[in-house]
Design a protein around this motif. Structure first.
Motif, PDB file in Angstrom:
ATOM      1  N   GLY A   1      17.121   6.402  -5.605  1.00  0.00           N
ATOM      2  CA  GLY A   1      18.180   5.762  -6.375  1.00  0.00           C
ATOM      3  C   GLY A   1      19.569   6.062  -5.859  1.00  0.00           C
ATOM      4  N   PHE A   2      19.670   6.530  -4.617  1.00  0.00           N
ATOM      5  CA  PHE A   2      20.983   6.848  -4.064  1.00  0.00           C
ATOM      6  C   PHE A   2      21.741   5.573  -3.708  1.00  0.00           C
ATOM      7  N   ALA A   3      23.043   5.612  -3.934  1.00  0.00           N
ATOM      8  CA  ALA A   3      23.851   4.400  -3.773  1.00  0.00           C
ATOM      9  C   ALA A   3      24.945   4.530  -2.732  1.00  0.00           C
ATOM     10  N   GLY A   4      25.147   5.728  -2.173  1.00  0.00           N
ATOM     11  CA  GLY A   4      26.209   5.854  -1.180  1.00  0.00           C
ATOM     12  C   GLY A   4      26.418   7.289  -0.756  1.00  0.00           C
ATOM     13  N   LEU A   5      27.413   7.495   0.103  1.00  0.00           N
ATOM     14  CA  LEU A   5      27.742   8.801   0.642  1.00  0.00           C
ATOM     15  C   LEU A   5      28.969   9.368  -0.063  1.00  0.00           C
ATOM     16  N   VAL A   6      28.978  10.679  -0.254  1.00  0.00           N
ATOM     17  CA  VAL A   6      30.157  11.417  -0.713  1.00  0.00           C
ATOM     18  C   VAL A   6      30.534  12.363   0.414  1.00  0.00           C
ATOM     19  N   CYS A   7      31.736  12.202   0.970  1.00  0.00           N
ATOM     20  CA  CYS A   7      32.173  13.010   2.103  1.00  0.00           C
ATOM     21  C   CYS A   7      33.424  13.788   1.726  1.00  0.00           C
ATOM     22  N   ARG A   8      33.395  15.068   1.994  1.00  0.00           N
ATOM     23  CA  ARG A   8      34.559  15.937   1.766  1.00  0.00           C
ATOM     24  C   ARG A   8      35.244  16.116   3.110  1.00  0.00           C
ATOM     25  N   ILE A   9      36.461  15.559   3.250  1.00  0.00           N
ATOM     26  CA  ILE A   9      37.113  15.506   4.550  1.00  0.00           C
ATOM     27  C   ILE A   9      38.571  15.948   4.455  1.00  0.00           C
ATOM     28  N   CYS A  10      39.109  16.300   5.587  1.00  0.00           N
ATOM     29  CA  CYS A  10      40.535  16.588   5.733  1.00  0.00           C
ATOM     30  C   CYS A  10      40.996  15.840   6.969  1.00  0.00           C
TER      31      CYS A  10
ATOM     32  N   GLY B   1      51.905   5.529  23.270  1.00  0.00           N
ATOM     33  CA  GLY B   1      50.838   5.720  24.248  1.00  0.00           C
ATOM     34  C   GLY B   1      49.558   6.116  23.559  1.00  0.00           C
ATOM     35  N   PHE B   2      49.008   7.278  23.914  1.00  0.00           N
ATOM     36  CA  PHE B   2      47.797   7.777  23.276  1.00  0.00           C
ATOM     37  C   PHE B   2      48.087   8.198  21.840  1.00  0.00           C
ATOM     38  N   GLY B   3      47.214   7.832  20.956  1.00  0.00           N
ATOM     39  CA  GLY B   3      47.353   8.218  19.553  1.00  0.00           C
ATOM     40  C   GLY B   3      46.378   9.329  19.212  1.00  0.00           C
ATOM     41  N   ARG B   4      46.864  10.364  18.562  1.00  0.00           N
ATOM     42  CA  ARG B   4      46.018  11.496  18.196  1.00  0.00           C
ATOM     43  C   ARG B   4      45.363  11.260  16.835  1.00  0.00           C
ATOM     44  N   PHE B   5      44.207  11.869  16.637  1.00  0.00           N
ATOM     45  CA  PHE B   5      43.515  11.784  15.350  1.00  0.00           C
ATOM     46  C   PHE B   5      42.894  13.132  15.035  1.00  0.00           C
ATOM     47  N   TYR B   6      42.627  13.341  13.751  1.00  0.00           N
ATOM     48  CA  TYR B   6      42.072  14.607  13.285  1.00  0.00           C
ATOM     49  C   TYR B   6      41.189  14.314  12.078  1.00  0.00           C
ATOM     50  N   LEU B   7      39.944  14.778  12.105  1.00  0.00           N
ATOM     51  CA  LEU B   7      39.024  14.603  10.986  1.00  0.00           C
ATOM     52  C   LEU B   7      38.164  15.854  10.864  1.00  0.00           C
ATOM     53  N   ALA B   8      38.403  16.622   9.799  1.00  0.00           N
ATOM     54  CA  ALA B   8      37.587  17.815   9.526  1.00  0.00           C
ATOM     55  C   ALA B   8      36.579  17.476   8.440  1.00  0.00           C
ATOM     56  N   LEU B   9      35.359  17.969   8.591  1.00  0.00           N
ATOM     57  CA  LEU B   9      34.266  17.662   7.672  1.00  0.00           C
ATOM     58  C   LEU B   9      33.772  18.944   7.005  1.00  0.00           C
ATOM     59  N   ASP B  10      33.708  18.916   5.681  1.00  0.00           N
ATOM     60  CA  ASP B  10      33.154  20.032   4.920  1.00  0.00           C
ATOM     61  C   ASP B  10      31.688  19.756   4.591  1.00  0.00           C
ATOM     62  N   PHE B  11      31.410  18.580   3.991  1.00  0.00           N
ATOM     63  CA  PHE B  11      30.025  18.226   3.693  1.00  0.00           C
ATOM     64  C   PHE B  11      29.862  16.716   3.658  1.00  0.00           C
ATOM     65  N   ILE B  12      28.622  16.282   3.785  1.00  0.00           N
ATOM     66  CA  ILE B  12      28.217  14.888   3.602  1.00  0.00           C
ATOM     67  C   ILE B  12      27.054  14.899   2.624  1.00  0.00           C
ATOM     68  N   LYS B  13      27.207  14.219   1.515  1.00  0.00           N
ATOM     69  CA  LYS B  13      26.164  14.165   0.496  1.00  0.00           C
ATOM     70  C   LYS B  13      25.880  12.712   0.146  1.00  0.00           C
ATOM     71  N   VAL B  14      24.801  12.500  -0.595  1.00  0.00           N
ATOM     72  CA  VAL B  14      24.499  11.178  -1.135  1.00  0.00           C
ATOM     73  C   VAL B  14      24.513  11.283  -2.657  1.00  0.00           C
ATOM     74  N   TYR B  15      25.009  10.252  -3.304  1.00  0.00           N
ATOM     75  CA  TYR B  15      25.057  10.254  -4.766  1.00  0.00           C
ATOM     76  C   TYR B  15      24.183   9.135  -5.312  1.00  0.00           C
ATOM     77  N   ARG B  16      23.691   9.351  -6.514  1.00  0.00           N
ATOM     78  CA  ARG B  16      22.803   8.383  -7.142  1.00  0.00           C
ATOM     79  C   ARG B  16      23.603   7.275  -7.811  1.00  0.00           C
TER      80      ARG B  16
END
Length: 563
Positions: free
Chosen positions: A264-273, A382-397
């Protein structure tokens, strides 16, 4: 005679399923109201009892006659408070939904006769701010966290993992081995297969070749000192960089990916910075191997403001994003062996019958991508910088209706950038340069008078309301968050204006508690109210009648999808 005999026999259901359907049809969910004895809470309780669509349970500090007289009969009383976990676990047992309006009614305390009292110490601004801040932290900070933990713990212990609101897929800080399951995407469904040599997993993944030329992107996957996974680098205007998981395999059939639809999961829950850029989450199924098609969901991130000093405070900068499976749309990737393969894939992509909608089945890989073309500001030099930190990836119902309704009168803006959230001084402000040395001086006389008269929330109270909203979004529960600009004292039936539900805070005005109670009573049973953050106001313009609130929720849900 035989026909008359048979007709006189009582009807016996042929299967138990029809009986269960009838029982389910008559079932009224039980709703726990937090803050029921306040001005707004009392109006809400009366509304729910009058409509008789739900059973009402209330949490109260005591069972004295004064408390019982405020709410009367027709409700179930549970004694306790938000600081007592044992009382909360008792109160939420067998509860289907929760409405949280504690501390939401910005009015003075009442005595036993229902008359508002002046509070000691409210003649000084510093005392006002301090008392309001402490109350907000106790209710919307500590109290709400305790309530969410109690509700989730009871559901899990009473009904098992199948009723848990969410499940963890990857937890980078608390499960260090999960870091090694991700790497820079090489465009292959088997990239980083965990059945290969585990010794090849290192603390930092080097830059790899991908479908985009290396001259257009440079990136790495590494750990910060807190154990979070960090995907960072730079891309050209036409470049892109992607991070992907190892090949995910079903326990029952290793040739298939994992199936998240059965629970019954409907999507992802991501904790990011992140740094405020636009990112993509993607999942790959057998369609990627067969046609080069993956499912992509684009999302906007909040910015990570640089902090002074050497201390890395990224732990306080994380935010939660929900990515519904239904928002993952098919997209063809450009890496093909021959022109014929590309033509076959484009033809298949144009035929909806060949590319099924993504519903969480057969997930063989998931990952994140940063594209230069989606972030024009990043490559202006010119070049563009990016930053993505990940704490967790979960699925929610997925739930057909909201499980948690949260009410706020703190005037939180529709978009909260990270620079507005001051964790060190616990304030939500529109001034990104504000520091802890400006706590009192930034409040002008007009704002001070509004706070003193309790017509407006202080920046500290707004901070805890905002953090409360973030906790609810992280919980995995389906929710509705309703924001208002305050309350007027108009009586029901004396106002000719109509209720408006909107995504932005433009032209919002105070509303009556009776109008808000009507909206809440509708939202708690409305599928289109799931996972919405909205503003409620009143307008003289012609529109859908107040009695048809479901249409307003439906329109708002449609607008949310389009944006």
């Amino acid at each position: 005679s035989s026909s008359s005999s048979s007709s006189s026999k009582p009807a016996v259901p042929t299967t138990t399923s029809s009986w269960l359907e009838e029982q389910d049809k008559d079932y009224r969910p039980e709703v726990l109201i937090i803050g029921a004895t306040g001005k707004l809470g009392r109006v809400l309780v009366k509304r729910l009892i009058l409509e008789n669509n739900v059973r009402v349970r209330v949490l109260v500090r005591d069972l004295y006659s004064n408390t019982l007289n405020k709410l009367g009969v027709g409700v179930t009383y549970c004694q306790g408070d938000l600081s007592n976990m044992e009382s909360l676990e008792y109160a939420v047992t067998d509860v289907d939904k929760i409405i949280f309006c504690a501390g939401n009614d910005n009015s003075r305390r009442e005595n036993e006769d229902g008359i508002e009292e002046e509070e000691e110490g409210w003649d000084q601004l510093e005392s006002i701010l301090d008392q309001r801040k402490q109350q907000a932290e106790l209710v919307d900070g500590i109290g709400l966290r305790n309530l969410l933990h109690a509700y989730l713990n009871v559901r899990h212990s009473d009904y098992g993992p199948s009723q848990a609101a969410k499940r963890t897929l990857f937890k980078f800080r608390k499960r260090p081995a999960d870091f090694g399951l991700f790497g820079i995407d090489d465009g292959s469904i088997d990239g980083g297969d965990t059945r290969k040599d585990d010794a090849a997993i290192s603390e930092t993944a080097a830059v790899q070749e991908s479908s985009v030329a290396t001259s257009l992107s440079q990136c790495e996957w590494t750990k910060n000192k807190f154990g979070h996974g960090v995907f960072t680098g730079k891309v050209d205007r036409y470049g892109e960089a992607a991070l992907a998981s190892a090949r995910l395999r079903s326990r029952n059939d290793p040739d298939l990916g994992i199936d998240l639809s059965v629970g019954g999961f409907a999507g992802l829950v991501c904790r990011i910075c992140s740094d405020g850029g636009v990112c993509e989450a993607f999942v790959r199924t057998e369609a990627f191997e067969r046609l080069g098609v993956e499912y992509v969901c684009e999302f906007k991130t909040a910015s990570k403001t640089p902090t002074s000093g050497s201390e890395n405070r990224s732990r306080d900068k994380f935010s939660t994003v929900r990515l519904e499976f239904k928002d993952f749309l098919p997209r063809m990737r450009p890496q093909f062996q021959t022109k014929e393969d590309e033509e076959d894939s484009r033809e298949a992509l144009g035929k909806s019958g060949n590319i099924p909608k993504f519903v969480g089945k057969d997930i063989r890989q998931l990952g994140f991508r940063f594209r230069g073309q989606s972030n024009p500001l990043s490559w202006s030099s010119g070049f563009g910088r990016f930053y993505l930190a990940l704490d967790f990836i979960k699925v929610y119902r997925g739930q057909p209706e909201p499980e948690f309704v949260y009410l706020s009168d703190s005037r939180i803006p529709p978009v909260v950038n990270d620079g507005m959230v001051k964790h060190d001084i616990k304030r939500l402000t529109t001034n990104p340069m504000e520091s802890s040395n400006d706590v009192i001086s930034i409040i002008d006389d007009n704002e001070a008078q509004k706070v003193k008269d309790k017509k407006d929330r202080s920046a500290e109270e707004t901070y805890f309301k905002y953090m409360g909203e973030e906790m609810i979004k992280q919980s995995g529960l389906s929710y509705t968050i309703i924001r208002v600009a305050g309350y007027n004292e108009k009586q029901p039936g004396t106002d000719s204006s109509t209720v408006r539900l909107q995504k932005m805070n433009k032209d919002i005005v105070p509303v009556s508690r009776a109008d808000l109670a009507q909206v809440v009573a509708s939202a708690i049973l409305e599928p289109n109210a799931c996972n919405l953050v909205l503003y409620m106001t009143k307008s003289q313009t012609r529109g859908v009648k107040d009695g048809y609130l479901w249409e307003k929720f439906a329109r708002l849900k449609e607008k949310s999808k389009s944006t």
